[in-house]
Scaffold this motif. Structure first.
Motif, PDB file in Angstrom:
ATOM      1  N   SER A  59       0.832  -1.200   0.000  1.00 48.00           N
ATOM      2  CA  SER A  59       0.000   0.000   0.000  1.00 48.00           C
ATOM      3  C   SER A  59       0.868   1.251   0.000  1.00 48.00           C
ATOM      4  O   SER A  59       1.876   1.333   0.703  1.00 48.00           O
ATOM      5  CB  SER A  59      -0.909   0.004   1.239  1.00 48.00           C
ATOM      6  N   VAL A  60       0.456   2.239  -0.802  1.00 47.04           N
ATOM      7  CA  VAL A  60       1.100   3.558  -0.810  1.00 47.04           C
ATOM      8  C   VAL A  60       0.017   4.584  -0.493  1.00 47.04           C
ATOM      9  O   VAL A  60      -1.008   4.635  -1.173  1.00 47.04           O
ATOM     10  CB  VAL A  60       1.735   3.869  -2.182  1.00 47.04           C
ATOM     11  N   GLY A  61       0.235   5.372   0.553  1.00 49.15           N
ATOM     12  CA  GLY A  61      -0.802   6.321   0.933  1.00 49.15           C
ATOM     13  C   GLY A  61      -0.251   7.536   1.647  1.00 49.15           C
ATOM     14  O   GLY A  61       0.961   7.734   1.763  1.00 49.15           O
ATOM     15  N   ASN A  62      -1.178   8.373   2.116  1.00 48.91           N
ATOM     16  CA  ASN A  62      -0.855   9.607   2.818  1.00 48.91           C
ATOM     17  C   ASN A  62      -1.574   9.622   4.163  1.00 48.91           C
ATOM     18  O   ASN A  62      -2.546   8.886   4.359  1.00 48.91           O
ATOM     19  CB  ASN A  62      -1.343  10.845   2.042  1.00 48.91           C
ATOM     20  N   ILE A  63      -1.166  10.524   5.030  1.00 47.63           N
ATOM     21  CA  ILE A  63      -1.950  10.769   6.236  1.00 47.63           C
ATOM     22  C   ILE A  63      -2.587  12.148   6.174  1.00 47.63           C
ATOM     23  O   ILE A  63      -3.391  12.515   7.024  1.00 47.63           O
ATOM     24  CB  ILE A  63      -1.102  10.600   7.509  1.00 47.63           C
ATOM     25  N   THR A  64      -2.252  12.931   5.138  1.00 49.69           N
ATOM     26  CA  THR A  64      -2.858  14.243   4.929  1.00 49.69           C
ATOM     27  C   THR A  64      -3.557  14.271   3.577  1.00 49.69           C
ATOM     28  O   THR A  64      -3.245  13.486   2.687  1.00 49.69           O
ATOM     29  CB  THR A  64      -1.790  15.360   4.942  1.00 49.69           C
ATOM     30  N   VAL A  65      -4.500  15.204   3.427  1.00 50.83           N
ATOM     31  CA  VAL A  65      -5.091  15.437   2.111  1.00 50.83           C
ATOM     32  C   VAL A  65      -4.145  16.334   1.321  1.00 50.83           C
ATOM     33  O   VAL A  65      -3.290  17.011   1.888  1.00 50.83           O
ATOM     34  CB  VAL A  65      -6.488  16.093   2.225  1.00 50.83           C
ATOM     35  N   GLY A  66      -4.307  16.346   0.011  1.00 52.65           N
ATOM     36  CA  GLY A  66      -3.414  17.139  -0.822  1.00 52.65           C
ATOM     37  C   GLY A  66      -2.275  16.293  -1.340  1.00 52.65           C
ATOM     38  O   GLY A  66      -2.037  15.175  -0.890  1.00 52.65           O
ATOM     39  N   GLY A  67      -1.561  16.832  -2.296  1.00 57.54           N
ATOM     40  CA  GLY A  67      -0.512  16.061  -2.960  1.00 57.54           C
ATOM     41  C   GLY A  67       0.725  15.874  -2.111  1.00 57.54           C
ATOM     42  O   GLY A  67       1.210  16.816  -1.483  1.00 57.54           O
ATOM     43  N   THR A  68       1.233  14.647  -2.093  1.00 56.76           N
ATOM     44  CA  THR A  68       2.501  14.359  -1.420  1.00 56.76           C
ATOM     45  C   THR A  68       3.509  13.743  -2.394  1.00 56.76           C
ATOM     46  O   THR A  68       4.576  13.306  -1.974  1.00 56.76           O
ATOM     47  CB  THR A  68       2.290  13.372  -0.251  1.00 56.76           C
ATOM     48  N   GLY A  69       3.162  13.714  -3.679  1.00 56.94           N
ATOM     49  CA  GLY A  69       4.042  13.066  -4.658  1.00 56.94           C
ATOM     50  C   GLY A  69       3.780  11.581  -4.756  1.00 56.94           C
ATOM     51  O   GLY A  69       4.678  10.813  -5.107  1.00 56.94           O
ATOM     52  N   LYS A  70       2.553  11.187  -4.491  1.00 53.09           N
ATOM     53  CA  LYS A  70       2.223   9.760  -4.437  1.00 53.09           C
ATOM     54  C   LYS A  70       2.307   9.088  -5.800  1.00 53.09           C
ATOM     55  O   LYS A  70       2.837   7.968  -5.906  1.00 53.09           O
ATOM     56  CB  LYS A  70       0.818   9.591  -3.845  1.00 53.09           C
ATOM     57  N   THR A  71       1.806   9.719  -6.846  1.00 57.42           N
ATOM     58  CA  THR A  71       1.805   9.069  -8.156  1.00 57.42           C
ATOM     59  C   THR A  71       3.216   8.827  -8.690  1.00 57.42           C
ATOM     60  O   THR A  71       3.509   7.722  -9.172  1.00 57.42           O
ATOM     61  CB  THR A  71       0.966   9.873  -9.166  1.00 57.42           C
ATOM     62  N   PRO A  72       4.142   9.793  -8.613  1.00 53.21           N
ATOM     63  CA  PRO A  72       5.521   9.471  -9.020  1.00 53.21           C
ATOM     64  C   PRO A  72       6.115   8.330  -8.208  1.00 53.21           C
ATOM     65  O   PRO A  72       6.887   7.525  -8.740  1.00 53.21           O
ATOM     66  CB  PRO A  72       6.281  10.787  -8.772  1.00 53.21           C
ATOM     67  N   PHE A  73       5.744   8.230  -6.926  1.00 52.00           N
ATOM     68  CA  PHE A  73       6.271   7.142  -6.103  1.00 52.00           C
ATOM     69  C   PHE A  73       5.692   5.807  -6.551  1.00 52.00           C
ATOM     70  O   PHE A  73       6.407   4.802  -6.617  1.00 52.00           O
ATOM     71  CB  PHE A  73       5.956   7.378  -4.628  1.00 52.00           C
ATOM     72  N   VAL A  74       4.400   5.765  -6.858  1.00 52.98           N
ATOM     73  CA  VAL A  74       3.779   4.521  -7.338  1.00 52.98           C
ATOM     74  C   VAL A  74       4.440   4.097  -8.648  1.00 52.98           C
ATOM     75  O   VAL A  74       4.710   2.909  -8.865  1.00 52.98           O
ATOM     76  CB  VAL A  74       2.254   4.703  -7.515  1.00 52.98           C
ATOM     77  N   ILE A  75       4.719   5.057  -9.522  1.00 52.37           N
ATOM     78  CA  ILE A  75       5.401   4.744 -10.782  1.00 52.37           C
ATOM     79  C   ILE A  75       6.771   4.128 -10.514  1.00 52.37           C
ATOM     80  O   ILE A  75       7.150   3.112 -11.110  1.00 52.37           O
ATOM     81  CB  ILE A  75       5.530   6.014 -11.648  1.00 52.37           C
ATOM     82  N   GLU A  76       7.512   4.718  -9.596  1.00 54.89           N
ATOM     83  CA  GLU A  76       8.823   4.183  -9.227  1.00 54.89           C
ATOM     84  C   GLU A  76       8.695   2.771  -8.663  1.00 54.89           C
ATOM     85  O   GLU A  76       9.491   1.880  -8.985  1.00 54.89           O
ATOM     86  CB  GLU A  76       9.476   5.105  -8.193  1.00 54.89           C
ATOM     87  N   LEU A  77       7.672   2.547  -7.860  1.00 54.33           N
ATOM     88  CA  LEU A  77       7.455   1.235  -7.242  1.00 54.33           C
ATOM     89  C   LEU A  77       7.131   0.179  -8.301  1.00 54.33           C
ATOM     90  O   LEU A  77       7.680  -0.930  -8.274  1.00 54.33           O
ATOM     91  CB  LEU A  77       6.314   1.345  -6.225  1.00 54.33           C
ATOM     92  N   VAL A  78       6.251   0.514  -9.232  1.00 55.31           N
ATOM     93  CA  VAL A  78       5.885  -0.425 -10.295  1.00 55.31           C
ATOM     94  C   VAL A  78       7.112  -0.783 -11.134  1.00 55.31           C
ATOM     95  O   VAL A  78       7.320  -1.954 -11.485  1.00 55.31           O
ATOM     96  CB  VAL A  78       4.761   0.165 -11.175  1.00 55.31           C
ATOM     97  N   LYS A  79       7.945   0.189 -11.434  1.00 49.36           N
ATOM     98  CA  LYS A  79       9.154  -0.075 -12.216  1.00 49.36           C
ATOM     99  C   LYS A  79      10.111  -0.995 -11.460  1.00 49.36           C
ATOM    100  O   LYS A  79      10.711  -1.899 -12.046  1.00 49.36           O
ATOM    101  CB  LYS A  79       9.847   1.245 -12.564  1.00 49.36           C
TER     102      LYS A  79
END
Length: 353
Positions: A59-79
C-alpha cells in the motif's frame, strides 16, 4: 484568493483572530470526524475484519489530504517490481474519473509504465481479487490505501510531504490530517518527499518526529527531480528554460510545490492559474488560458505531467504552446537501498509462507 488558499489560511492560523470562530466550528467537526475514524480503526485492528488477497499487497498512501508526490512514487514502485521479475497490478478507487474513463493517476501510470495493469474500483477488495485471480498479478500495489483498512497489506508505505508534513496538527476539517497522527504506527515505511523544498533543519525535525510517531517504521527521504521540460506534443523546447518567464497552470493537490519546482529551474514564475484537483479540462479552459491578455508578458506556459495526460485527447489549440515539466523520484542517502531491501523482504516472506 481562491477558496482553497482561504481555507488553508484559516486552518493554519495565518488568517488571524477574525477566523477564530471558524476554527472553533472546525474543531467541532474535527472531534466528530476523529471519533468516527478511531472507531473504524479499532474495528480493523482485528485481523478478522480484513480481507487477505491471494498475493502480497503493498500500500502507498498519505496521512494528509493534498498532494505528497504519491503518483511518481507509485510509478517508481511499479518499475522496481517489474525489474524484480514481478507482474504488479495497481489497484485504486479511481477517484475523479468520469464514468467509464480513467482518471489522471491511471493515465500517468500507464504512460510511464507501458503495459502496466491498473484496476479502478470503489470496492478495492473485489479489485484485488480480480487482479490476483484473473489478471495474473503476483503482487498488488494499492494506490492511496493507507486509510483503506479492509484490504490487508504486507507492506504499508506512507508519504509525508516535507513542505506540509503534519496537516497543521489537526484532523479534517480543522486541519489537513485524514486521521490522527497515532495512525502512523501502522506504517512499515515512511517516506519524506520533496526534501529539496524544505531546509535541512526542517527535514531533520520531521524525521525525528516520525521516529517518535512511528517507532517501528523505517524512515527514508526523497526529492523530485526534473527529467525534462518539453512541449505537450512531445517535441523538445529548444532553448534552456532558465531565465525565462512562465505562466503556470495545474489541477493538483499542492500546486505551490509545482511552482517551487519550476522556480528551482531558474524560471521566473510571473502568473499562475490553479484549478481544483482532478479538474476535467475542456478546450475552452486551455484556449482562455492561452488567450488571456491579463498575464504579465511571458515566454512559457507550463503544466505538470499529471495535467498533460488529461490534455492529450483535446484538440483545437496549439500543442507547442504548452510545456510539460516531467519529474522522477530520487532517493537520498540510503533510501534507495532501504526501499529495495523492504520490497525484496516482503516478496521473499510471501514466497516462504
Amino acid at each position: 484568493m481562491s477558496k482553497l488558499r482561504l481555507y488553508r489560511s484559516i486552518i493554519s492560523g495565518e488568517a488571524g483572530a477574525w477566523a477564530e470562530p471558524l476554527r472553533g466550528l472546525f474543531r467541532i467537526g474535527e472531534f466528530i470526524y476523529s471519533a468516527a475514524i478511531n472507531l473504524r480503526n479499532t474495528r480493523y485492528d482485528r485481523a478478522a475484519a480484513t480481507f487477505a488477497a491471494a498475493v502480497p499487497v503493498i500500500s502507498v498512501g498519505n496521512i494528509t489530504v493534498g498532494g505528497t508526490g504519491k503518483t511518481p512514487f507509485v510509478i517508481e514502485l511499479v518499475k522496481r517490481l517489474d525489474r524484480l521479475g514481478c507482474s504488479p497490478v495497481v489497484v485504486a478507487r479511481g477517484y475523479g474519473a468520469a464514468p467509464d474513463e480513467p482518471n489522471d493517476e491511471e493515465l500517468l501510470i500507464r504512460r510511464n509504465c507501458p503495459g502496466a495493469a491498473y484496476v479502478a474500483d470503489s470496492d478495492r477488495c473485489q479489485a484485488a481479487e480480480r487482479a490476483a485471480n484473473r489478471m495474473g498479478a503476483d503482487v498488488i500495489v494499492l494506490d492511496d490505501g493507507f486509510q483503506h483498512r479492509r484490504l490487508a497489506r504486507d507492506l504499508d508505505i506512507v508519504l509525508i510531504d516535507a513542505t506540509c508534513p503534519f496537516g497543521y496538527e489537526h484532523v479534517l476539517p480543522r486541519g489537513l490530517l485524514r486521521e490522527p497522527l497515532i495512525g502512523l504506527r501502522r506504517a512499515h515505511l515512511v517516506v519524506i518527499t520533496r526534501c529539496d523544498q524544505a531546509s535541512m533543519a526542517d527535514v531533520s525535525r520531521i524525521d525525528s518526529r516520525l521516529r517518535e510517531l512511528a517507532p517501528d517504521a523505517a524512515v527514508i527521504r526523497c526529492r523530485h527531480r526534473v527529467t525534462a521540460v518539453e512541449c505537450l506534443d512531445g517535441s523538445p523546447i529548444e532553448d534552456p528554460v532558465a531565465g525565462k518567464r512562465a505562466v503556470l497552470f495545474a489541477a493538483v493537490g499542492r500546486p505551490g510545490a509545482f511552482a517551487t519546482t519550476v522556480s528551482s529551474l531558474g524560471v521566473d514564475v510571473v502568473a499562475a492559474r490553479w484549478w481544483p484537483d482532478h479538474h476535467c479540462y475542456r478546450v475552452r479552459d486551455i484556449k482562455s488560458l492561452l488567450d488571456d491578455r491579463s498575464f504579465t508578458p511571458h515566454d512559457l506556459v507550463l503544466t505538470t505531467e499529471k495535467d498533460a495526460v488529461k490534455l492529450a485527447g483535446l484538440d483545437g489549440f496549439d500543442r507547442t504552446a504548452i510545456g510539460v515539466v516531467r519529474i522522477a523520484i530520487d532517493f537520498l542517502g540510503e533510501g534507495d537501498t532501504m526501499l529495495q531491501r523492504l520490497l525484496e523482504r516482503t516478496l521473499r516472506r510471501e514466497q516462504t509462507s
